[in-house]
Design an enzyme around this catalytic site. Sequence first.
Site, PDB file in Angstrom:
ATOM      1  N   GLY A 156      12.193 -21.314 -40.329  1.00 59.12           N
ATOM      2  CA  GLY A 156      11.611 -22.308 -41.233  1.00 59.12           C
ATOM      3  C   GLY A 156      10.102 -22.173 -41.196  1.00 59.12           C
ATOM      4  O   GLY A 156       9.566 -21.101 -40.904  1.00 59.12           O
ATOM      5  N   ARG A 157       9.430 -23.292 -41.477  1.00 60.60           N
ATOM      6  CA  ARG A 157       7.967 -23.265 -41.566  1.00 60.60           C
ATOM      7  C   ARG A 157       7.324 -22.823 -40.251  1.00 60.60           C
ATOM      8  O   ARG A 157       6.477 -21.928 -40.233  1.00 60.60           O
ATOM      9  CB  ARG A 157       7.449 -24.672 -41.941  1.00 60.60           C
ATOM     10  CG  ARG A 157       7.722 -25.075 -43.368  1.00 60.60           C
ATOM     11  CD  ARG A 157       7.411 -26.550 -43.565  1.00 60.60           C
ATOM     12  NE  ARG A 157       8.372 -27.368 -42.841  1.00 60.60           N
ATOM     13  CZ  ARG A 157       9.315 -28.108 -43.421  1.00 60.60           C
ATOM     14  NH1 ARG A 157       9.385 -28.192 -44.725  1.00 60.60           N
ATOM     15  NH2 ARG A 157      10.174 -28.801 -42.699  1.00 60.60           N
ATOM     16  N   ILE A 158       7.699 -23.477 -39.142  1.00 59.63           N
ATOM     17  CA  ILE A 158       7.025 -23.179 -37.865  1.00 59.63           C
ATOM     18  C   ILE A 158       7.376 -21.762 -37.402  1.00 59.63           C
ATOM     19  O   ILE A 158       6.509 -21.006 -36.954  1.00 59.63           O
ATOM     20  CB  ILE A 158       7.388 -24.240 -36.801  1.00 59.63           C
ATOM     21  CG1 ILE A 158       6.861 -25.608 -37.248  1.00 59.63           C
ATOM     22  CG2 ILE A 158       6.801 -23.868 -35.443  1.00 59.63           C
ATOM     23  CD1 ILE A 158       7.356 -26.786 -36.429  1.00 59.63           C
ATOM     24  N   THR A 236      10.115 -24.921 -28.581  1.00 56.55           N
ATOM     25  CA  THR A 236       9.192 -25.945 -29.087  1.00 56.55           C
ATOM     26  C   THR A 236       9.876 -26.778 -30.166  1.00 56.55           C
ATOM     27  O   THR A 236       9.206 -27.446 -30.949  1.00 56.55           O
ATOM     28  CB  THR A 236       7.910 -25.315 -29.683  1.00 56.55           C
ATOM     29  OG1 THR A 236       8.294 -24.355 -30.669  1.00 56.55           O
ATOM     30  CG2 THR A 236       7.062 -24.650 -28.628  1.00 56.55           C
ATOM     31  N   ARG A 238      13.592 -28.842 -30.231  1.00 54.92           N
ATOM     32  CA  ARG A 238      14.084 -30.071 -29.609  1.00 54.92           C
ATOM     33  C   ARG A 238      14.867 -29.675 -28.359  1.00 54.92           C
ATOM     34  O   ARG A 238      15.617 -28.693 -28.368  1.00 54.92           O
ATOM     35  CB  ARG A 238      15.006 -30.852 -30.547  1.00 54.92           C
ATOM     36  CG  ARG A 238      14.290 -31.594 -31.670  1.00 54.92           C
ATOM     37  CD  ARG A 238      13.496 -32.820 -31.161  1.00 54.92           C
ATOM     38  NE  ARG A 238      12.883 -33.565 -32.247  1.00 54.92           N
ATOM     39  CZ  ARG A 238      11.637 -33.383 -32.691  1.00 54.92           C
ATOM     40  NH1 ARG A 238      10.852 -32.480 -32.135  1.00 54.92           N
ATOM     41  NH2 ARG A 238      11.166 -34.125 -33.673  1.00 54.92           N
ATOM     42  N   GLU A 267      14.206 -36.514 -22.599  1.00 45.63           N
ATOM     43  CA  GLU A 267      12.748 -36.685 -22.631  1.00 45.63           C
ATOM     44  C   GLU A 267      12.414 -38.130 -22.346  1.00 45.63           C
ATOM     45  O   GLU A 267      13.031 -39.011 -22.948  1.00 45.63           O
ATOM     46  CB  GLU A 267      12.192 -36.308 -24.010  1.00 45.63           C
ATOM     47  CG  GLU A 267      11.937 -34.841 -24.125  1.00 45.63           C
ATOM     48  CD  GLU A 267      11.255 -34.426 -25.424  1.00 45.63           C
ATOM     49  OE1 GLU A 267      10.554 -35.258 -26.029  1.00 45.63           O
ATOM     50  OE2 GLU A 267      11.425 -33.273 -25.808  1.00 45.63           O
ATOM     51  N   HIS A 286       6.005 -32.415 -24.575  1.00 43.09           N
ATOM     52  CA  HIS A 286       6.189 -32.532 -26.030  1.00 43.09           C
ATOM     53  C   HIS A 286       4.842 -32.729 -26.750  1.00 43.09           C
ATOM     54  O   HIS A 286       4.598 -33.773 -27.353  1.00 43.09           O
ATOM     55  CB  HIS A 286       7.151 -33.679 -26.364  1.00 43.09           C
ATOM     56  CG  HIS A 286       7.784 -33.534 -27.719  1.00 43.09           C
ATOM     57  ND1 HIS A 286       9.050 -33.960 -28.011  1.00 43.09           N
ATOM     58  CD2 HIS A 286       7.304 -33.009 -28.880  1.00 43.09           C
ATOM     59  CE1 HIS A 286       9.324 -33.710 -29.282  1.00 43.09           C
ATOM     60  NE2 HIS A 286       8.273 -33.131 -29.834  1.00 43.09           N
TER      61      HIS A 286
HETATM   62  P1  NAP Z   1      12.045 -26.292 -41.074  1.00 48.92           P
HETATM   63  O1  NAP Z   1      11.017 -25.657 -41.966  1.00 48.92           O
HETATM   64  O2  NAP Z   1      13.083 -27.167 -41.691  1.00 48.92           O
HETATM   65  O3  NAP Z   1      12.735 -25.102 -40.252  1.00 48.92           O
HETATM   66  C1  NAP Z   1      13.908 -25.224 -39.531  1.00 48.92           C
HETATM   67  C2  NAP Z   1      14.788 -24.038 -39.874  1.00 48.92           C
HETATM   68  O4  NAP Z   1      15.922 -24.057 -39.022  1.00 48.92           O
HETATM   69  C3  NAP Z   1      15.317 -24.109 -41.309  1.00 48.92           C
HETATM   70  O5  NAP Z   1      14.535 -23.337 -42.174  1.00 48.92           O
HETATM   71  C4  NAP Z   1      16.750 -23.631 -41.199  1.00 48.92           C
HETATM   72  O6  NAP Z   1      16.877 -22.391 -41.897  1.00 48.92           O
HETATM   73  C5  NAP Z   1      16.963 -23.397 -39.698  1.00 48.92           C
HETATM   74  N1  NAP Z   1      18.257 -23.948 -39.249  1.00 48.92           N
HETATM   75  C6  NAP Z   1      18.757 -25.170 -39.473  1.00 48.92           C
HETATM   76  N2  NAP Z   1      19.968 -25.282 -38.904  1.00 48.92           N
HETATM   77  C7  NAP Z   1      20.229 -24.092 -38.309  1.00 48.92           C
HETATM   78  C8  NAP Z   1      21.327 -23.600 -37.566  1.00 48.92           C
HETATM   79  N3  NAP Z   1      22.418 -24.333 -37.356  1.00 48.92           N
HETATM   80  N4  NAP Z   1      21.250 -22.332 -37.086  1.00 48.92           N
HETATM   81  C9  NAP Z   1      20.163 -21.570 -37.315  1.00 48.92           C
HETATM   82  N5  NAP Z   1      19.091 -21.999 -38.036  1.00 48.92           N
HETATM   83  C10 NAP Z   1      19.130 -23.248 -38.519  1.00 48.92           C
HETATM   84  O7  NAP Z   1      11.351 -27.162 -39.957  1.00 48.92           O
HETATM   85  P2  NAP Z   1       9.963 -26.889 -39.200  1.00 48.92           P
HETATM   86  O8  NAP Z   1       8.896 -27.688 -39.842  1.00 48.92           O
HETATM   87  O9  NAP Z   1       9.768 -25.424 -38.990  1.00 48.92           O
HETATM   88  O10 NAP Z   1      10.306 -27.606 -37.796  1.00 48.92           O
HETATM   89  C11 NAP Z   1      11.375 -27.128 -37.003  1.00 48.92           C
HETATM   90  C12 NAP Z   1      11.702 -28.104 -35.898  1.00 48.92           C
HETATM   91  O11 NAP Z   1      10.681 -28.057 -34.922  1.00 48.92           O
HETATM   92  C13 NAP Z   1      11.738 -29.584 -36.324  1.00 48.92           C
HETATM   93  O12 NAP Z   1      13.026 -29.941 -36.798  1.00 48.92           O
HETATM   94  C14 NAP Z   1      11.370 -30.328 -35.067  1.00 48.92           C
HETATM   95  O13 NAP Z   1      12.537 -30.750 -34.403  1.00 48.92           O
HETATM   96  C15 NAP Z   1      10.633 -29.284 -34.235  1.00 48.92           C
HETATM   97  N6  NAP Z   1       9.209 -29.635 -34.034  1.00 48.92           N
HETATM   98  C16 NAP Z   1       8.754 -29.820 -32.770  1.00 48.92           C
HETATM   99  C17 NAP Z   1       7.413 -30.076 -32.559  1.00 48.92           C
HETATM  100  C18 NAP Z   1       6.869 -30.271 -31.169  1.00 48.92           C
HETATM  101  O14 NAP Z   1       6.004 -31.117 -30.985  1.00 48.92           O
HETATM  102  N7  NAP Z   1       7.308 -29.514 -30.203  1.00 48.92           N
HETATM  103  C19 NAP Z   1       6.521 -30.182 -33.642  1.00 48.92           C
HETATM  104  C20 NAP Z   1       7.026 -29.998 -34.915  1.00 48.92           C
HETATM  105  C21 NAP Z   1       8.381 -29.716 -35.108  1.00 48.92           C
HETATM  106  P3  NAP Z   1      18.308 -21.997 -42.545  1.00 48.92           P
HETATM  107  O15 NAP Z   1      18.516 -22.952 -43.663  1.00 48.92           O
HETATM  108  O16 NAP Z   1      18.164 -20.567 -42.914  1.00 48.92           O
HETATM  109  O17 NAP Z   1      19.299 -22.181 -41.438  1.00 48.92           O
END
Ligand code: NAP
Length: 330
Positions: A156-158, A236, A238, A267, A286
């Site tokens: 995804g984005r990150i 990074t 969940r 957490e 976190h």
């Molecule tokens: P995002 O753009 O929605 O990216 C998540 C990606 O995960 C999606 O593009 C999706 O792609 C993939 N995905 C979903 N379910 C899946 C599965 N069952 N198996 C494999 N891939 C799967 O979200 P993001 O903005 O990058 O953020 C990602 C996550 O990082 C957030 O949900 C959050 O929990 C975490 N986060 C943590 C922090 C921190 O402080 N540590 C900060 C920001 C975010 P597909 O549709 O191709 O599966």
Amino acid sequence: MPKPKVLITRRVHPDALRRVEEHAEVDVWTEDRPMPREELLKRVGSVEGLYTMLTDRVDEELLERAPHLRVVSNMAVGYDNIDVDACTRRGIPVGHTPGVLTDTTADLAFALILAAARRLVEGVDYVRAGHWHTWSPDLLLGYDVYGATLGILGLGRIAAAVARRAQGFGMRVLYTSRRQHEETEAALGIHRVDLDTLLREADILSIHTPLTPETYHLIGETELRRMKPTAILVNTARGGVVDPDALYRALKEGWIAYAALDVTEPEPIPADHPLLRLPNCIVLPHIGSATHATRRRMALMAAENLLAGLRGEPLPHCVNCAQLGGPYDH
Ligand code: NAP
């Protein structure tokens, strides 16, 4: 017209607070800890808008206690703390903060990759403990990051932002995701593989999926045993995506070499948790999105989502507006 009542569950950036106060009567929890559940349940009784953190659980019980609630705005991109279906059933839109924290979180993921591979925390501890008496040819040997294979779980984005950083380190990047992401593949020269291949080939596995029923403990004993004994796991996303008991055994028994976690299950991780006693495990509290600029942007985005919901308009960044239909369908 009286202003609508809003509850903000933690102290947020003053610019965001001011913005909400222009349009709402605001109750803010100002203590330096999450609102105790009972306090939260008590205070939602009269509010129309709820501005939450990832530490607040928004579930059936809370929604039952909040009969006037018209919008939930979470100051996070992840929303695993919210029962979105329950909100949708009640016609309540849920906002989140995608995009504004992408590069900040990717920076931290890369910091963890480097910290684990080059054993930075062990090095700092070693110097502070007064053990540094001389240079040594085999002191704190780690693994090269440049040229290594980075395995990304959840593109995804990150994840894409991490892959961009990996280009600068000459890394080969593989990913596993539910979908093929052709544009990102073409832009970044990365390749999609199945999970089994990802686990076997990655020198560094970086986790970026949201926490969902599908991804809960997606990385457990079977998966960790498939990884290289020299591999590094970085999370990074969940904590719940990785089974912590299996991870402990993997690190203790050498199925993998190192783990670097910004997120844990549970957490906060208790101070006496066995993972914290391992020299080959780094745990941060976190802080993926924790920079001054990014937390301000997140707070303002959450404020705009909240205010849009109070006006009955589509939230600029909405989790369930498509499901809600009507004025929210955009
Ligand atoms: P995002 O753009 O929605 O990216 C998540 C990606 O995960 C999606 O593009 C999706 O792609 C993939 N995905 C979903 N379910 C899946 C599965 N069952 N198996 C494999 N891939 C799967 O979200 P993001 O903005 O990058 O953020 C990602 C996550 O990082 C957030 O949900 C959050 O929990 C975490 N986060 C943590 C922090 C921190 O402080 N540590 C900060 C920001 C975010 P597909 O549709 O191709 O599966």
